[in-house]
Design a protein around this motif. Structure first.
Motif, PDB file in Angstrom:
ATOM      1  N   GLY A  90       2.958  -6.375   7.934  1.00 42.88           N
ATOM      2  CA  GLY A  90       2.611  -5.355   8.913  1.00 42.88           C
ATOM      3  C   GLY A  90       3.573  -5.279  10.078  1.00 42.88           C
ATOM      4  O   GLY A  90       3.634  -4.252  10.784  1.00 42.88           O
ATOM      5  N   SER A 126      -2.292  -4.963   0.324  1.00 39.48           N
ATOM      6  CA  SER A 126      -3.624  -5.419  -0.067  1.00 39.48           C
ATOM      7  C   SER A 126      -3.495  -6.648  -0.958  1.00 39.48           C
ATOM      8  O   SER A 126      -2.505  -6.797  -1.690  1.00 39.48           O
ATOM      9  N   ASN A 149     -10.018  -4.967   7.971  1.00 36.83           N
ATOM     10  CA  ASN A 149      -8.779  -4.422   8.508  1.00 36.83           C
ATOM     11  C   ASN A 149      -8.952  -4.203  10.001  1.00 36.83           C
ATOM     12  O   ASN A 149      -9.871  -3.544  10.435  1.00 36.83           O
ATOM     13  N   ARG A 187       0.032 -10.867   4.998  1.00 38.02           N
ATOM     14  CA  ARG A 187      -0.398  -9.502   5.354  1.00 38.02           C
ATOM     15  C   ARG A 187       0.060  -9.154   6.774  1.00 38.02           C
ATOM     16  O   ARG A 187       0.579  -8.059   7.026  1.00 38.02           O
ATOM     17  N   HIS A 193      -4.286   2.181   9.606  1.00 36.45           N
ATOM     18  CA  HIS A 193      -3.877   2.346   8.215  1.00 36.45           C
ATOM     19  C   HIS A 193      -2.428   2.800   8.145  1.00 36.45           C
ATOM     20  O   HIS A 193      -1.888   3.391   9.078  1.00 36.45           O
ATOM     21  N   ALA A 194      -1.812   2.551   6.987  1.00 37.64           N
ATOM     22  CA  ALA A 194      -0.443   3.020   6.781  1.00 37.64           C
ATOM     23  C   ALA A 194      -0.406   4.511   6.793  1.00 37.64           C
ATOM     24  O   ALA A 194      -1.333   5.189   6.397  1.00 37.64           O
ATOM     25  N   THR A 223       1.702  -1.847   5.176  1.00 36.21           N
ATOM     26  CA  THR A 223       0.528  -2.679   4.933  1.00 36.21           C
ATOM     27  C   THR A 223       0.527  -3.109   3.467  1.00 36.21           C
ATOM     28  O   THR A 223       1.233  -2.539   2.630  1.00 36.21           O
ATOM     29  N   ASP A 274       0.827  -1.218   0.000  1.00 37.35           N
ATOM     30  CA  ASP A 274       0.000   0.000   0.000  1.00 37.35           C
ATOM     31  C   ASP A 274       0.853   1.257   0.000  1.00 37.35           C
ATOM     32  O   ASP A 274       1.838   1.361   0.747  1.00 37.35           O
ATOM     33  N   ARG A 281      -7.757  -0.554   1.789  1.00 35.30           N
ATOM     34  CA  ARG A 281      -6.435  -1.181   1.780  1.00 35.30           C
ATOM     35  C   ARG A 281      -6.187  -2.025   3.038  1.00 35.30           C
ATOM     36  O   ARG A 281      -7.039  -2.078   3.925  1.00 35.30           O
ATOM     37  N   ASP A 282      -5.027  -2.663   3.101  1.00 35.96           N
ATOM     38  CA  ASP A 282      -4.671  -3.551   4.198  1.00 35.96           C
ATOM     39  C   ASP A 282      -5.731  -4.634   4.374  1.00 35.96           C
ATOM     40  O   ASP A 282      -6.149  -4.949   5.483  1.00 35.96           O
TER      41      ASP A 282
END
Length: 385
Positions: free
Chosen positions: A318, A334, A379, A314, A383-384, A332, A254, A365-366
């Motif tokens: 992370g 996807s 998720n 994933r 988030h990133a 992160t 991401d 995303r993620d």
């Protein structure tokens, strides 16, 4: 006698021609230093043929045998080491051989032509020969070429063992039980070595060139940054799965472009490498398709198993921590997952996985999205940045 000289002259010419060929191949490739060592080995063999076969003075024959025999086997051992990917011999090992040769030369200079003169330099040659045999014998995965090369070296070792008693056991003009003098026996064994040496040389050249070809092929199908398969290899693998069932997983880091812009290309490359290691640990078919894009081909795998693997990857991505990233920045990725089968071609599955990947990105995303159900693994992490 003239016919014998002609035969040995032809062998000498062949050995020198092989030495020149090895040197020319090295110059053309600008690599593979094993070829230079092989050229030196052949050159020593050629000089040994000249000195011991064509009737020069006794002192020159003794000096030639004392120097050229261990030098030939030492060069050969370096050739073998480099050809199979090992490092050259250590300095103490080479120094030991040099000292033994010098001891033999000193004894020869004192006029002592007995076992005491031959033992040091033949011990030096034996050490180099043993080193060759150990290097080849310890190869875990031997190819037919490796076995052929090992057989050639073993035959050379047998000839070497036969040469050991020649000098100390006989006077120069004494006839053996076979009606041959010591010098004639020595010449015969040198001739056998001269015929075996080109065979071993051809095998070594074949191994070196085969390794180069394999290296070029490997580089043509692998991404240099991560070591994963590249798109070309991925497409080839996909084409080979037309009659199989399984799952394809697409992965995209991401906001990778932001990472590059914010932290620089070096940090971006480190992130790619970290993701590549995670994917390679997850499955051997991992491939890198683009800057931050990856893929997995999972034959004989269910969608549920593909999703489970994607979730594991994933989570691992992370947890990547790089000193170049801000402390609050969490990487992160996807994922898009789709199934393929003989009834559902893999080309369609790739398009479906791309659609699922887009759905995961659009949903925040993620995430891991599945085609065609649209189920998204939610998720549960920030988030990133």
């Amino acid at each position: 006698m003239g016919e014998t000289v002609g035969i040995f002259g032809a062998v000498f010419g062949l050995v020198i021609a092989l030495a020149l060929l090895c040197a020319l191949i090295y110059c053309g490739m600008r690599s593979q230093s094993s070829l230079l060592w092989l050229a030196a080995t052949l050159l020593c063999s050629g000089l040994e043929i000249v000195v011991l076969t064509f009737g020069y003075e006794t002192w020159l024959q003794i000096t030639g045998a004392t120097v050229l025999m261990p030098l030939k086997y030492l060069c050969a051992s370096q050739t073998i080491r480099l050809a199979i990917g090992r490092s050259p011999s250590s300095v103490p090992f080479v120094a030991t051989i040099a000292v033994l040769v010098c001891v033999s030369l000193v004894i020869a200079g004192m006029g002592i032509e007995t076992v005491y003169q031959t033992l040091p330099f033949k011990t030096a040659a034996a050490l180099a020969l043993i080193d060759m045999l150990l290097c080849l014998g310890r190869l875990h995965r031997k190819s037919p070429l490796d076995y052929a090369l090992l057989a050639a070296i073993v035959m050379l070792a047998v000839v070497f063992i036969l040469r050991i008693p020649v000098y100390p056991a006989m006077e120069p003009q004494e006839l053996s039980v076979y009606g041959l003098t010591r010098l004639e026996i020595e010449r015969l064994l040198v001739a056998i070595t001269a015929f075996l040496a080109p065979i071993a040389a051809f095998l070594i050249v074949a191994k070196v060139l085969g390794g180069v070809i394999a290296s070029y092929h490997d580089r043509s199908e692998h991404d240099p940054l991560t070591g994963l398969f590249n798109r070309r290899a991925f497409d080839r693998m996909a084409a080979g799965m037309r009659q199989q069932s399984g799952v394809v997983v697409l992965c995209d880091i991401d906001h990778f472009r932001r990472i590059n812009d914010r932290y620089g290309r070096d940090v971006g490359d480190a992130v790619i490498q970290a993701a590549g290691r995670i994917l390679l640990d997850a499955h051997v078919s991992a491939a890198r398709l683009g800057r931050g894009e990856f893929a997995l081909l999972l034959p004989s795998t269910s969608v549920a198993e593909g999703v489970s693997l994607a979730v594991t990857i994933r989570t691992a991505i992370g947890s990547v921590d790089h000193p170049g990233l801000d402390a609050k920045h969490r990487l992160t990725a996807s994922f898009g997952v789709a199934a393929f089968s003989p009834q559902e071609p893999i080309r369609d599955a790739l398009s479906a996985a791309e659609e699922a990947l887009s759905r995961a990105k659009n949903a925040g995303r993620d995430r891991v999205a599945i085609h065609p159900s649209g189920l998204i693994v939610p998720n549960t992490a920030p988030h990133a940045a």
